[in-house]
Design a protein around this motif. Structure first.
Motif, PDB file in Angstrom:
ATOM      1  N   VAL A 134       0.602   4.243  -2.715  1.00  0.00           N
ATOM      2  CA  VAL A 134       0.344   5.627  -2.321  1.00  0.00           C
ATOM      3  C   VAL A 134       1.486   6.533  -2.766  1.00  0.00           C
ATOM      4  O   VAL A 134       1.257   7.636  -3.293  1.00  0.00           O
TER       5      VAL A 134
ATOM      6  N   LYS B 182      -3.275   5.939  -4.845  1.00  0.00           N
ATOM      7  CA  LYS B 182      -4.190   5.648  -3.746  1.00  0.00           C
ATOM      8  C   LYS B 182      -5.639   5.620  -4.210  1.00  0.00           C
ATOM      9  O   LYS B 182      -6.413   4.728  -3.850  1.00  0.00           O
ATOM     10  N   ASP B 183      -6.036   6.597  -5.030  1.00  0.00           N
ATOM     11  CA  ASP B 183      -7.422   6.681  -5.471  1.00  0.00           C
ATOM     12  C   ASP B 183      -7.764   5.627  -6.519  1.00  0.00           C
ATOM     13  O   ASP B 183      -8.944   5.457  -6.865  1.00  0.00           O
TER      14      ASP B 183
ATOM     15  N   LEU C 241       0.826  -1.207   0.000  1.00  0.00           N
ATOM     16  CA  LEU C 241       0.000   0.000   0.000  1.00  0.00           C
ATOM     17  C   LEU C 241       0.860   1.257   0.000  1.00  0.00           C
ATOM     18  O   LEU C 241       0.520   2.255  -0.649  1.00  0.00           O
TER      19      LEU C 241
ATOM     20  N   ARG D 167      -1.547   7.801   5.815  1.00  0.00           N
ATOM     21  CA  ARG D 167      -1.971   7.922   4.413  1.00  0.00           C
ATOM     22  C   ARG D 167      -2.556   6.622   3.875  1.00  0.00           C
ATOM     23  O   ARG D 167      -3.255   6.622   2.857  1.00  0.00           O
ATOM     24  N   LEU D 168      -2.249   5.498   4.534  1.00  0.00           N
ATOM     25  CA  LEU D 168      -2.599   4.202   3.966  1.00  0.00           C
ATOM     26  C   LEU D 168      -4.052   3.841   4.240  1.00  0.00           C
ATOM     27  O   LEU D 168      -4.556   4.052   5.339  1.00  0.00           O
TER      28      LEU D 168
END
Length: 559
Positions: free
Chosen positions: A149, A154-155, A145, A289-290
């Motif tokens: 990211v 990420k999206d 992940l 952030r993950l």
């Protein structure tokens, strides 16, 4: 090219991959049939701690080499510099190593013999279908992940349903595999005596370890009994390694489970010990952030796995060189190494402080032989059997009624033990696993065939492979009288997956020791035969190799 039915497909969309040995710096990537990760399929998955690798804190001093000057554009507009590292092979391992190192060591280069990066990751989109012809998904561990990211994806992450059932074919019926420990008493894949044998063995009521390295089959039969091996582990080995469990090393292929018995005296004893150690060890804060995956699931990206190598390639820019075939490596009198390439622009030589070889072991063997015969001999011993990825589509109504839930095929996929009379190793329900993989009303199935026990697939035509898969599926998933499938894609990998056989770790250690004995300091080995065959393990291994290389370069800077 338009997809065509199997019954009449002279222009079928197919590709039979050329042997990787033809490209002396082609990349070693995650393996095509490593499609059912350990933690997504095995009933004892909950006892295996999620892999964690330190993905942050790359603060090491840059060193400056003296032989080859990289153009300013290769280091993002900075001053001209010399190479600290050359990464040979732009599969997912090589790309991720470069991604991790480039922030603090921008004076690096990644070279690839083929005309594209990404190794075995092969996503194709056509006629409303999106499919994979190499690895299919990954376990969303924190290192995986983090890589996604950091690459701006990420999206674009998509995660499968953690409750999606997995199935194993046994006695003509697809039977669900337990997804959690509370399922164990109720699933019908094993008999009551088989479950009792597994339970007693797990707590330590079984023969003692033999004192030598065991195969997967030996370890599992001794610890958990014959039913667990025949109905769970044997098909699982086919799904991950396309391998022969009587030859695969338990320690090398499934080291976390092997270690439980080694450290705790039994599988359950080791589990309790690991839980106690984790509870007494301060937990590092998780990167906020993950995303937080729910349950045991698998991941991909909105437009397939190809998005990850594409994103890293874009970030590397001119540091990534395609169609560069490495012809030789020599030790430089000034320190470090000189690499000579055949490129579209002619012969090019690079000077570098360090090298990471992420190509397949048999390619690395040929390149390293002039530097260390012993290392080359060791690396030549690893076996890569062939695997075929056959992607076909049926109309929804072709699925047997008993396999439908609310009118749809739901689940992760199915595995087929070799004893059950089918040739296909396993099937992924691609259109059920991730969104937007097939047109409405169609079911997309990715099937793997071949492996260590069936290398004869190399003598079959693509049409014959499709016919075998279609025949197998009609025994348990597809209505026998359903119309012929739409053939979406066929890819055969002649040398697909390194087999972690008994003695694998010793052979790898022999290669590394021989390199050290020959003074090859700063030359590192990476790729799936080092880290593990699943895509996630390749990424985790990239962080580990990057740490080794940056440690070496930081020491080199002060010499």
């Amino acid at each position: 090219m338009t997809t065509t039915p199997v019954a009449n497909h002279p222009n079928i969309f197919t590709h039979r991959s050329p042997p990787s040995s033809s490209s002396s710096s082609s990349s070693s990537s995650s393996s095509p049939s490593a499609f059912l990760t350990r933690t997504s399929f095995l009933p004892f998955s909950s006892i295996c701690k999620r892999n964690s690798v330190n993905c942050n804190g790359w603060r090491t001093r840059c060193s400056v080499a003296k032989d080859y000057t990289v153009p300013s554009s290769a280091v993002d507009g900075g001053p001209a510099a010399e190479l600290d590292c050359v990464i040979v092979g732009a599969g997912i391992s090589g790309l991720c190593i470069a991604q991790v190192m480039s922030a603090n060591y921008p004076n690096l280069m990644v070279t690839e013999a083929r005309d594209r990066a990404g190794g075995n990751i092969t996503t194709v989109e056509r006629d409303g279908y999106l499919w994979e012809e190499g690895p299919n998904s990954f376990q969303p561990s924190d290192p995986m992940l983090t890589m996604a990211v950091d690459c701006g994806l990420k999206d674009d992450l998509v995660l499968g349903d953690p409750n999606a059932p997995r199935f194993v074919l046994w006695k003509g019926k697809l039977r669900p595999v337990p997804s959690k420990l509370t399922d164990l008493p109720f699933f019908d894949l094993m008999s009551i005596p088989g479950k009792l044998r597994a339970g007693f063995g797990a707590i330590g009521l079984r023969p003692s370890p033999p004192g030598h390295e065991e195969s997967v089959e030996q370890f599992v039969r001794r610890n958990l009994g014959g039913e667990v091996f025949e109905r769970l582990i044997e098909p699982f080995c086919s799904g991950v390694y396309a391998g022969d469990p009587s030859k695969l090393s338990m320690k090398a292929a499934f080291g976390k489970v092997w270690k439980l018995e080694e450290t705790g005296g039994s599988i359950i004893g080791g589990t309790f010990k690991a839980i106690k150690e984790r509870s007494s060890t301060p937990k590092a804060p998780r990167d906020p952030r993950l995303p937080k995956p729910k349950g045991q699931t698998v991941g991909s990206f909105r437009k397939g796995l190809r998005m990850l190598p594409d994103a890293i390639s874009a970030r590397l820019g001119s540091k990534l060189k395609l169609s560069w075939k490495l012809s030789s490596i020599t030790k430089s009198e000034k320190g470090g190494y000189r690499l000579t390439y055949e490129t579209p622009e002619g012969v090019v030589s690079l000077q570098s402080r360090s090298i990471v070889m992420t190509v397949p072991s048999y390619v690395a063997s040929n390149i390293l032989r002039p530097l260390s015969v012993a290392a080359a001999d060791a690396l030549s011993n690893f076996y890569y059997p062939p695997v075929g990825a056959v992607t076909i589509s049926y109309p929804q109504e072709a699925i047997r009624d008993e396999r439908l839930v609310d009118g749809e095929l739901k689940g992760f996929g199915q595995l087929h033990p070799r004893t059950q009379g089918v040739e296909t190793l396993g099937t992924i329900y691609s259109s059920s696993l991730f969104p937007n993989r097939a047109p409405k009303g169609r079911v997309l199935l990715l099937n793997y065939i071949g492996g260590a026990k069936n290398p004869e697939i190399l003598s079959k035509t693509e049409s014959q492979l499709v016919e075998v898969v279609d025949r197998d599926l009609r025994k348990m998933l597809i209505e026998p009288k359903a119309q012929d499938p739409l053939v979406v894609g066929v890819r055969v990998w002649p040398q697909a997956i390194p087999q972690f056989l008994v003695g694998h770790l010793g052979t790898l250690s022999t290669a590394k020791a021989a390199m050290s004995d020959n003074g090859l300091e700063g030359l590192f080995l990476g790729g799936n035969y080092v880290s593990g065959v699943a895509l996630g393990r390749c990424v985790e291994g990239a962080y580990e190799v990057a740490s080794e290389v940056t440690g070496f370069l930081s020491r080199y800077a002060y010499k």
